[in-house]
Design a protein around this motif. Structure first.
Motif, PDB file in Angstrom:
ATOM      1  N   TYR A  45       0.830  -1.201   0.000  1.00  0.00           N
ATOM      2  CA  TYR A  45       0.000   0.000   0.000  1.00  0.00           C
ATOM      3  C   TYR A  45       0.868   1.256   0.000  1.00  0.00           C
ATOM      4  O   TYR A  45       0.674   2.170  -0.814  1.00  0.00           O
ATOM      5  N   TYR A  46       1.832   1.321   0.926  1.00  0.00           N
ATOM      6  CA  TYR A  46       2.676   2.517   1.024  1.00  0.00           C
ATOM      7  C   TYR A  46       3.584   2.667  -0.196  1.00  0.00           C
ATOM      8  O   TYR A  46       3.822   3.787  -0.652  1.00  0.00           O
ATOM      9  N   ASN A  48       2.922   1.713  -3.310  1.00  0.00           N
ATOM     10  CA  ASN A  48       2.082   2.235  -4.388  1.00  0.00           C
ATOM     11  C   ASN A  48       1.692   3.692  -4.144  1.00  0.00           C
ATOM     12  O   ASN A  48       1.706   4.508  -5.063  1.00  0.00           O
ATOM     13  N   PHE A  49       1.337   4.016  -2.914  1.00  0.00           N
ATOM     14  CA  PHE A  49       0.930   5.383  -2.593  1.00  0.00           C
ATOM     15  C   PHE A  49       2.049   6.367  -2.904  1.00  0.00           C
ATOM     16  O   PHE A  49       1.830   7.390  -3.569  1.00  0.00           O
ATOM     17  N   TYR A  50       3.262   6.073  -2.431  1.00  0.00           N
ATOM     18  CA  TYR A  50       4.357   7.027  -2.624  1.00  0.00           C
ATOM     19  C   TYR A  50       4.893   7.014  -4.050  1.00  0.00           C
ATOM     20  O   TYR A  50       5.408   8.034  -4.526  1.00  0.00           O
ATOM     21  N   ARG A  53       2.459   9.256  -5.686  1.00  0.00           N
ATOM     22  CA  ARG A  53       2.717  10.617  -5.191  1.00  0.00           C
ATOM     23  C   ARG A  53       3.905  11.245  -5.937  1.00  0.00           C
ATOM     24  O   ARG A  53       3.886  12.415  -6.261  1.00  0.00           O
ATOM     25  N   ILE A 126      -4.986   8.664  -6.416  1.00  0.00           N
ATOM     26  CA  ILE A 126      -4.971   9.173  -5.043  1.00  0.00           C
ATOM     27  C   ILE A 126      -5.289  10.658  -5.117  1.00  0.00           C
ATOM     28  O   ILE A 126      -4.999  11.311  -6.125  1.00  0.00           O
ATOM     29  N   ALA A 132      -1.314   9.812   3.311  1.00  0.00           N
ATOM     30  CA  ALA A 132      -1.535   8.361   3.314  1.00  0.00           C
ATOM     31  C   ALA A 132      -2.423   7.994   4.503  1.00  0.00           C
ATOM     32  O   ALA A 132      -2.436   8.673   5.526  1.00  0.00           O
ATOM     33  N   ASP A 133      -3.156   6.913   4.360  1.00  0.00           N
ATOM     34  CA  ASP A 133      -4.036   6.428   5.424  1.00  0.00           C
ATOM     35  C   ASP A 133      -3.205   5.564   6.372  1.00  0.00           C
ATOM     36  O   ASP A 133      -2.840   4.439   6.041  1.00  0.00           O
TER      37      ASP A 133
END
Length: 159
Positions: A45-46, A48-50, A53, A126, A132-133
């Motif tokens: 998750y992190y 992919n998120f970053y 971003r 996003i 991030a959650d």
């Protein structure tokens, strides 16, 4: 007479000890795999998120609707309810969803534009300004604590 043939005190002690050792091993193995699963999910998750971003393409999407779903089984008497908030919009003739924060959820209305970042590699969206959650960290942290505590508990004598 039958009791004398079936009862042997040494067999019972070693049999119970072996069963307890096998049960402890099976539970430990299950705990290890569960901990690794939740850790891997959180890391993905992190990551992919970053990645989105840093390398995502900035776009403006028009919100069709917002959704709020209850996380877990909430009871009507329960006061602490956790929700998952999402915004729904059209992208390439498909309906797509994107997780949003509670603040953004409350401010968005159908027809509002929202700035998003699109990751082509991840094929995900996003919000441009949402963090991030961090609730994703709770489950793996709990499992790591339980795992470390079970490592610290000594095996009783007799094993």
């Amino acid at each position: 007479m039958i009791r004398q043939l079936t009862y042997h005190p040494v067999f019972l002690r070693t049999g119970v000890a072996i069963r307890q050792l096998l049960l402890r091993f099976a539970l430990s193995l299950t705990l290890v795999f569960t901990t690794l699963f939740f850790t891997n999910t959180t890391v993905a998750y992190y990551r992919n998120f970053y990645q989105i971003r840093e390398t995502g393409q900035s776009m403006t999407m028009i919100v069709q609707r917002t959704e709020r779903t209850l996380v877990g089984k909430g009871t009507q008497k329960s006061r602490a309810k956790l929700f998952r908030y999402q915004a729904v919009f059209q992208f390439r003739n498909q309906e797509r969803t994107m997780p949003v924060s509670k603040g953004l959820y409350e401010s968005l209305k159908p027809g509002d534009p929202v700035m998003v970042l699109y990751g082509a590699e991840q094929d995900g969206f996003i919000p441009a300004n949402d963090p991030a959650d961090h609730r994703h960290l709770i489950t793996p942290l709990i499992f790591w604590v339980v795992f470390v505590v079970t490592l610290l508990v000594p095996i009783p004598r007799g094993f």
